[in-house]
Design an enzyme around this catalytic site. Structure first.
Site: not given
Length: 153
Positions: A83, A10, A90
């Protein structure tokens, strides 16, 4: 046979990913090596520790980790973003890592009284727990029950 590694990711690694890490480690730690990290680690939110201790899980010895501690150093079987910010930002994990996206509301952004904040953290904790249990069953792994039942339902 080695355990598959799971990384929960996250933004701040302060609430949702910490909860997910502790819950998966409890439910199926004998099947997975479990980690969590953040894109911008902020430290573990005190409410996270409080709501996890309510169900018998201690996260006080943990710390927020930067995703870069893992990228290119540890092969992950799964990277699970919790999230939308983490999903969008990412980094690419090599070696055929399977990415999953389970978005949960950030309880740290909730405004209200102490009791209202605790209620929001409990809600998110319980949603993460439910999602993990469902996923484990699809993997053929029965989740281990929690020692304590969630408080303040």
């Amino acid at each position: 046979m080695s355990k598959a590694r799971v990384l929960f990711l996250c933004t701040g690694n302060s609430a949702r990913s910490i909860m997910a890490e502790a819950l998966l480690r409890h439910h199926a730690g004998d099947h997975f090596e479990v980690y969590s990290a953040g894109l911008e680690p902020k430290g573990i939110n005190p409410y996270t520790g409080r709501v996890m201790s309510e169900i018998g899980l201690d996260v006080s010895g943990g710390r927020s980790k930067d995703v870069m501690e893992f990228l290119g150093r540890v092969h992950m079987g799964y990277v699970i973003t919790v999230c939308s910010n983490a999903e969008e930002r990412c980094p690419i994990f090599p070696f055929g890592t399977q990415r999953l996206h389970w978005p949960f509301e950030d309880p740290a952004h909730f405004e209200g009284s102490d009791e209202a904040k605790l209620a929001k953290f409990r809600e998110v904790r319980d949603l993460i727990d439910q999602r993990l249990r469902e996923w484990l069953l699809t993997q053929g792994i029965p989740p281990r029950p929690l020692a304590a039942q969630p408080a303040h339902k």
